[in-house]
Write an enzyme that holds these catalytic residues in place. Structure first.
Site, PDB file in Angstrom:
ATOM      1  N   GLY A   1      -0.516  -0.208  -0.576  1.00 39.81           N
ATOM      2  CA  GLY A   1      -0.012  -1.465  -0.034  1.00 39.81           C
ATOM      3  C   GLY A   1       0.782  -2.222  -1.064  1.00 39.81           C
ATOM      4  O   GLY A   1       1.339  -1.643  -1.994  1.00 39.81           O
ATOM      5  N   GLY A   2       0.813  -3.545  -0.931  1.00 40.10           N
ATOM      6  CA  GLY A   2       1.609  -4.384  -1.806  1.00 40.10           C
ATOM      7  C   GLY A   2       0.946  -4.666  -3.141  1.00 40.10           C
ATOM      8  O   GLY A   2      -0.273  -4.521  -3.305  1.00 40.10           O
TER       9      GLY A   2
ATOM     10  N   GLU B   1      10.413  -6.087  -3.946  1.00 36.03           N
ATOM     11  CA  GLU B   1      10.423  -5.143  -2.833  1.00 36.03           C
ATOM     12  C   GLU B   1      10.611  -5.892  -1.517  1.00 36.03           C
ATOM     13  O   GLU B   1       9.755  -6.686  -1.121  1.00 36.03           O
ATOM     14  CB  GLU B   1       9.117  -4.345  -2.819  1.00 36.03           C
ATOM     15  CG  GLU B   1       9.111  -3.190  -1.848  1.00 36.03           C
ATOM     16  CD  GLU B   1       7.847  -2.357  -1.957  1.00 36.03           C
ATOM     17  OE1 GLU B   1       7.937  -1.144  -1.743  1.00 36.03           O
ATOM     18  OE2 GLU B   1       6.786  -2.924  -2.245  1.00 36.03           O
TER      19      GLU B   1
ATOM     20  N   GLY C   1      -2.986  -5.171  -3.988  1.00 33.40           N
ATOM     21  CA  GLY C   1      -3.547  -4.137  -4.849  1.00 33.40           C
ATOM     22  C   GLY C   1      -4.208  -4.708  -6.085  1.00 33.40           C
ATOM     23  O   GLY C   1      -5.254  -4.216  -6.540  1.00 33.40           O
TER      24      GLY C   1
ATOM     25  N   LYS D   1     -10.111   1.795   6.355  1.00 29.41           N
ATOM     26  CA  LYS D   1      -9.629   0.579   6.997  1.00 29.41           C
ATOM     27  C   LYS D   1      -8.117   0.688   7.160  1.00 29.41           C
ATOM     28  O   LYS D   1      -7.359   0.508   6.206  1.00 29.41           O
ATOM     29  CB  LYS D   1      -9.948  -0.668   6.167  1.00 29.41           C
ATOM     30  CG  LYS D   1      -9.667  -1.978   6.950  1.00 29.41           C
ATOM     31  CD  LYS D   1      -9.261  -3.117   6.069  1.00 29.41           C
ATOM     32  CE  LYS D   1      -7.781  -3.200   5.838  1.00 29.41           C
ATOM     33  NZ  LYS D   1      -6.967  -3.502   7.058  1.00 29.41           N
TER      34      LYS D   1
ATOM     35  N   CYS E   1       7.948   2.804   1.098  1.00 26.23           N
ATOM     36  CA  CYS E   1       7.673   2.437  -0.293  1.00 26.23           C
ATOM     37  C   CYS E   1       8.661   3.076  -1.254  1.00 26.23           C
ATOM     38  O   CYS E   1       8.972   2.517  -2.310  1.00 26.23           O
ATOM     39  CB  CYS E   1       6.242   2.823  -0.671  1.00 26.23           C
ATOM     40  SG  CYS E   1       5.865   4.577  -0.500  1.00 26.23           S
TER      41      CYS E   1
ATOM     42  N   GLU F   1      -1.551   2.748  -4.892  1.00 26.83           N
ATOM     43  CA  GLU F   1      -0.127   3.062  -4.690  1.00 26.83           C
ATOM     44  C   GLU F   1       0.508   1.795  -4.154  1.00 26.83           C
ATOM     45  O   GLU F   1       0.247   1.395  -3.030  1.00 26.83           O
ATOM     46  CB  GLU F   1       0.024   4.239  -3.721  1.00 26.83           C
ATOM     47  CG  GLU F   1       1.365   4.969  -3.873  1.00 26.83           C
ATOM     48  CD  GLU F   1       2.442   4.429  -2.971  1.00 26.83           C
ATOM     49  OE1 GLU F   1       3.045   3.400  -3.347  1.00 26.83           O
ATOM     50  OE2 GLU F   1       2.699   5.024  -1.921  1.00 26.83           O
TER      51      GLU F   1
ATOM     52  N   GLU G   1      -4.414  -3.656  10.059  1.00 24.12           N
ATOM     53  CA  GLU G   1      -4.741  -4.297  11.328  1.00 24.12           C
ATOM     54  C   GLU G   1      -3.544  -4.352  12.269  1.00 24.12           C
ATOM     55  O   GLU G   1      -3.711  -4.559  13.476  1.00 24.12           O
ATOM     56  CB  GLU G   1      -5.293  -5.705  11.100  1.00 24.12           C
ATOM     57  CG  GLU G   1      -4.363  -6.659  10.394  1.00 24.12           C
ATOM     58  CD  GLU G   1      -4.541  -6.650   8.879  1.00 24.12           C
ATOM     59  OE1 GLU G   1      -4.347  -7.716   8.269  1.00 24.12           O
ATOM     60  OE2 GLU G   1      -4.858  -5.591   8.312  1.00 24.12           O
TER      61      GLU G   1
END
Length: 499
Positions: A233-234, A393, A238, A180, A294, A255, A183
């Site tokens: 991702g964030g 972040e 996560g 996936k 990241c 990650e 989007e």
């Protein structure tokens, strides 16, 4: 390559499809804030069909039982196809994610390198590790088998690169998968699925569902027929993925980003040449891809004695970075990926200024660039650990400046984060370089450099930067189960029970 611009961007069991619901999503060019492609907007129903196809291909298909050298050969064919389509894919990545065209091309090169690395790694392996059981009558070996059906959820900032870090080892190990992509930036991942089919990958092994995280991603995380989930991702997303996967006791790799320190000692700036290099690298650390990285060196931690000179020159150069559409000549930095992301960055800068940070450059939308999601490279001086902009972040072109006086203080500042993905130390003292690198609690530490990675070296972080590793031998191990096969060559009664 034409499929990226059609509604049939869901690939299940070897066939391109529209979403079951018929829903679609416009893909926005962030440089002009206008749609340039339409993709299928999948949901739980599409996800279930994709997982079913992947499960069937794993249970009944040939791929999990294909010899490693043959799997490696297919991965090398994919790498060759990526090289063939480098210009088109690089341009697509540039337009989709907003990065410069050269960055897009480099990304494609790195994707091809990842496929080649995992091909070489799996092809060169021994068939198993023989275990000495202490008897010539016992043959004991540990072998590796694929995990099964893998759910791969990738981010929007490096769409194809992050997908390759998951897809290449998953295939090398003999798994089937459903990917996936974000989007927001799905197009090059859709293209990669087409290249896998062109390279000869059997139907059902590689499946893709384009759609949002709250439906497609959430269903993948909880699906009972998914054996492993790998998410980039964030932190908040996560955590939700891990919670959804927990009841099924799935293998999970996460990650989740970082808040990465770039520590500059005064002796790294002793000459004009070394000073220029350190400033240049601090710019690269913070502002490549508009800071949407990241591992971005978003925290500059500089020794107090050189702080004024260093930050003044850094701010001057940051203010001269040429913004614009990534495909335009001379552009050095593109837009942020979306209006939502730019608003997030603006909120962080506003909070920093309210908390006492000093704006040295940037801090606003540039003029004359139209409706695109641009934001000026920003340097915030006089920052401290209690500021939200230092702790969290930002994922944008924002660099915070902190200072130190001693080596111990520098290390304490660099480690004072809940993340631990990457960091760097700049010094002319080899002993200090090794000491500081050894004390930093980050998954990657650069000495007198920032950002390079090697596909043969593991990538991942400490703390809330995630669990597991990508790339390197450990990156392949994530997609495998170990099995101990113990064979008694001369069986005889044990006589434990009298009978």
């Amino acid at each position: 390559m034409a499929r990226q611009h059609e509604r049939r961007t869901i690939h299940v069991d070897g066939e391109w499809r529209e979403a079951v619901s018929g829903a679609t999503r416009d893909i926005i060019d962030p440089a002009v804030a206008r749609p340039f492609a339409v993709v299928a907007e999948g949901d739980e129903k599409d996800t279930d069909l994709a997982v079913e196809a992947a499960r069937r291909a794993f249970r009944e298909g040939d791929w999990p039982r294909t010899p490693a050298v043959e799997r490696a050969a297919l991965l090398r064919r994919v790498a060759d196809l990526l090289v063939r389509d480098r210009e088109e894919l690089g341009a697509l990545e540039s337009q989709d994610a907003g990065k410069t065209l050269e960055e897009g091309r480099v990304d494609i090169d790195c994707v091809a390198d990842a496929f080649r690395y995992f091909a070489d790694l799996v092809a060169a392996e021994a068939p198993g590790r023989v275990v000495d059981a202490g008897s010539p009558d016992i043959h004991s070996v540990v072998v590796h088998e694929p995990v099964g059906v893998c759910a791969l959820i990738t981010p929007w900032n490096y769409p194809l690169l992050q997908a390759s870090w998951k897809i290449a080892p998953a295939l090398a190990a003999g798994n089937t998968f459903v990917v996936k992509p974000s989007e927001i930036t799905p197009l090059t991942t859709v293209a990669l699925i087409g290249l896998l089919a062109e390279a000869g990958l059997p139907a059902g092994v590689a499946n893709i569902v384009t759609g949002p995280g709250h439906s497609v991603g959430a269903r993948l995380a909880e699906h009972p027929d998914v054996d492993l989930i790998s998410f980039t991702g964030g932190l908040i997303s996560g955590t939700k993925v891990a919670q959804a996967a927990a009841p099924g006791v799935k293998k999970v790799a996460l990650e989740l980003g970082g808040k990465n320190p770039n520590v500059v000692f005064a002796d790294a700036c002793a000459t004009d040449e070394s000073f220029d290099t350190a400033v240049d690298q601090a710019l690269n650390a913070a502002f490549i891809h508009s800071g949407q990285v990241c591992s971005a060196g978003a925290r500059l931690i500089v020794e107090e004695s050189v702080r004024d000179r260093f930050v003044t020159e850094l701010a001057r150069r940051a203010g001269r970075i040429r913004l614009g559409r990534g495909t335009d000549e001379g552009v050095e930095c593109g837009p942020l990926v979306s209006e939502q992301q730019r608003a997030k960055v603006e909120a962080y800068v506003a909070s920093a200024l309210a908390e006492g940070a000093i704006l040295r450059t940037g801090g606003k939308r540039p003029e004359g660039l139209g409706a695109g999601y641009f934001y000026e490279p920003t340097v915030l001086d006089a920052c401290h650990r209690e500021m939200k902009v230092v702790r969290e972040e930002v994922f944008g072109p924002v660099l915070t400046v902190e200072t130190f006086r001693t080596e111990d203080e520098a290390v304490a500042l660099a480690n004072d984060t809940e993340y631990g993905l990457a960091g760097a130390v700049w010094t002319a003292d080899a002993g200090r370089a090794r000491r500081v690198a050894g004390r930093l609690r980050h998954g990657t530490v650069w000495i007198n450099d920032f950002h390079p990675y090697l596909p043969q070296a593991e990538w991942g972080g400490f703390g809330k930067s995630g669990v597991g590793r990508e790339l390197g031998p450990a990156g392949l191990a994530e997609y495998r189960e170990s099995k101990h096969v113990y064979q008694n060559l001369a069986p005889k009664p044990v006589r434990w029970f009298a009978g």
